[in-house]
Design a protein around this motif. Structure first.
Motif, PDB file in Angstrom:
ATOM      1  N   PRO A 158       0.814  -1.236   0.000  1.00  0.00           N
ATOM      2  CA  PRO A 158       0.000   0.000   0.000  1.00  0.00           C
ATOM      3  C   PRO A 158       0.842   1.279   0.000  1.00  0.00           C
ATOM      4  CG  PRO A 158      -0.893  -1.567   1.564  1.00  0.00           C
ATOM      5  CD  PRO A 158       0.416  -2.120   1.097  1.00  0.00           C
ATOM      6  N   SER A 159       1.929   1.284   0.755  1.00  0.00           N
ATOM      7  CA  SER A 159       2.769   2.485   0.793  1.00  0.00           C
ATOM      8  C   SER A 159       3.472   2.704  -0.551  1.00  0.00           C
ATOM      9  CB  SER A 159       3.796   2.395   1.919  1.00  0.00           C
ATOM     10  OG  SER A 159       4.704   1.335   1.695  1.00  0.00           O
ATOM     11  N   LYS A 160       3.840   1.622  -1.235  1.00  0.00           N
ATOM     12  CA  LYS A 160       4.459   1.748  -2.558  1.00  0.00           C
ATOM     13  C   LYS A 160       3.461   2.275  -3.581  1.00  0.00           C
ATOM     14  CE  LYS A 160       8.115  -1.650  -2.113  1.00  0.00           C
ATOM     15  NZ  LYS A 160       8.761  -2.848  -2.667  1.00  0.00           N
ATOM     16  N   ILE A 161       2.229   1.838  -3.477  1.00  0.00           N
ATOM     17  CA  ILE A 161       1.185   2.314  -4.394  1.00  0.00           C
ATOM     18  C   ILE A 161       0.945   3.804  -4.169  1.00  0.00           C
ATOM     19  CG2 ILE A 161      -1.269   2.160  -4.952  1.00  0.00           C
ATOM     20  CD1 ILE A 161      -1.070  -0.867  -4.432  1.00  0.00           C
ATOM     21  N   ILE A 162       0.875   4.215  -2.928  1.00  0.00           N
ATOM     22  CA  ILE A 162       0.652   5.625  -2.606  1.00  0.00           C
ATOM     23  C   ILE A 162       1.818   6.477  -3.100  1.00  0.00           C
ATOM     24  CG2 ILE A 162       0.469   7.273  -0.698  1.00  0.00           C
ATOM     25  CD1 ILE A 162      -1.171   5.111   0.786  1.00  0.00           C
ATOM     26  N   THR A 163       3.033   6.007  -2.895  1.00  0.00           N
ATOM     27  CA  THR A 163       4.211   6.730  -3.373  1.00  0.00           C
ATOM     28  C   THR A 163       4.188   6.842  -4.897  1.00  0.00           C
ATOM     29  OG1 THR A 163       5.488   5.898  -1.500  1.00  0.00           O
ATOM     30  CG2 THR A 163       6.725   6.775  -3.377  1.00  0.00           C
ATOM     31  N   PHE A 164       3.849   5.760  -5.561  1.00  0.00           N
ATOM     32  CA  PHE A 164       3.772   5.758  -7.015  1.00  0.00           C
ATOM     33  C   PHE A 164       2.754   6.777  -7.511  1.00  0.00           C
ATOM     34  CE2 PHE A 164       1.581   4.181 -10.812  1.00  0.00           C
ATOM     35  CZ  PHE A 164       2.624   4.235 -11.723  1.00  0.00           C
ATOM     36  N   LEU A 165       1.573   6.803  -6.899  1.00  0.00           N
ATOM     37  CA  LEU A 165       0.526   7.727  -7.325  1.00  0.00           C
ATOM     38  C   LEU A 165       0.919   9.185  -7.071  1.00  0.00           C
ATOM     39  CD1 LEU A 165      -2.655   5.764  -6.233  1.00  0.00           C
ATOM     40  CD2 LEU A 165      -1.750   6.062  -8.539  1.00  0.00           C
TER      41      LEU A 165
ATOM     42  N   GLU B  39       4.004  10.337  -7.148  1.00  0.00           N
ATOM     43  CA  GLU B  39       4.994  10.657  -8.168  1.00  0.00           C
ATOM     44  C   GLU B  39       4.337  10.861  -9.532  1.00  0.00           C
ATOM     45  OE1 GLU B  39       7.937   7.591  -8.032  1.00  0.00           O
ATOM     46  OE2 GLU B  39       8.683   8.220  -6.086  1.00  0.00           O
ATOM     47  N   VAL B  40       3.313  10.079  -9.818  1.00  0.00           N
ATOM     48  CA  VAL B  40       2.572  10.256 -11.074  1.00  0.00           C
ATOM     49  C   VAL B  40       1.930  11.637 -11.101  1.00  0.00           C
ATOM     50  CG1 VAL B  40       0.541   9.494 -12.363  1.00  0.00           C
ATOM     51  CG2 VAL B  40       2.160   7.814 -11.502  1.00  0.00           C
TER      52      VAL B  40
ATOM     53  N   GLU C 100       4.546  14.290 -11.843  1.00  0.00           N
ATOM     54  CA  GLU C 100       4.977  14.267 -13.241  1.00  0.00           C
ATOM     55  C   GLU C 100       3.897  14.809 -14.173  1.00  0.00           C
ATOM     56  OE1 GLU C 100       7.963  13.584 -14.628  1.00  0.00           O
ATOM     57  OE2 GLU C 100       8.698  13.429 -12.582  1.00  0.00           O
ATOM     58  N   MET C 101       2.644  14.545 -13.855  1.00  0.00           N
ATOM     59  CA  MET C 101       1.556  15.031 -14.705  1.00  0.00           C
ATOM     60  C   MET C 101       1.452  16.559 -14.658  1.00  0.00           C
ATOM     61  SD  MET C 101       0.364  12.492 -16.305  1.00  0.00           S
ATOM     62  CE  MET C 101      -1.209  12.992 -16.948  1.00  0.00           C
ATOM     63  N   LYS C 102       1.880  17.166 -13.581  1.00  0.00           N
ATOM     64  CA  LYS C 102       1.878  18.620 -13.491  1.00  0.00           C
ATOM     65  C   LYS C 102       2.940  19.238 -14.395  1.00  0.00           C
ATOM     66  CE  LYS C 102      -0.004  19.034  -8.840  1.00  0.00           C
ATOM     67  NZ  LYS C 102       0.242  19.493  -7.467  1.00  0.00           N
ATOM     68  N   LYS C 103       3.981  18.472 -14.726  1.00  0.00           N
ATOM     69  CA  LYS C 103       5.062  18.963 -15.576  1.00  0.00           C
ATOM     70  C   LYS C 103       4.735  18.864 -17.065  1.00  0.00           C
ATOM     71  CE  LYS C 103       8.613  17.489 -12.296  1.00  0.00           C
ATOM     72  NZ  LYS C 103       9.761  16.594 -12.107  1.00  0.00           N
ATOM     73  N   VAL C 104       3.680  18.158 -17.405  1.00  0.00           N
ATOM     74  CA  VAL C 104       3.339  17.939 -18.806  1.00  0.00           C
ATOM     75  C   VAL C 104       2.847  19.234 -19.432  1.00  0.00           C
ATOM     76  CG1 VAL C 104       1.785  16.705 -20.377  1.00  0.00           C
ATOM     77  CG2 VAL C 104       2.778  15.513 -18.428  1.00  0.00           C
TER      78      VAL C 104
END
Length: 66
Positions: free
Chosen positions: A7-14, A16-17, A20-24
């Protein structure tokens, strides 16, 4: 692999996503429409070209070979 960390890895991944989406650099509505029309135009042109070649070669084959 530890199941407790998933669960913590999923939260970290989301998170980070989201960062990154703000930089698009998103295209405007007008740019999107223009690019879409260009793609459709090129597809139609290629379809006509290939259809014409198919018609020509089919006609040649029917007249001379078959």
């Amino acid at each position: 692999m530890n199941v407790k960390n998933i669960p913590s890895k999923i939260i970290t991944f989301l998170k980070e996503v989201r960062l990154e989406m703000k930089k698009v650099n998103w295209p405007t509505r007008q740019q999107t429409l223009r690019y879409t029309l260009i793609v459709i135009g090129v597809c139609v042109a290629v379809a006509i070209y290939l259809g014409a070649l198919d018609f020509i070669f089919t006609t040649i084959l029917n007249k001379f070979v078959l």
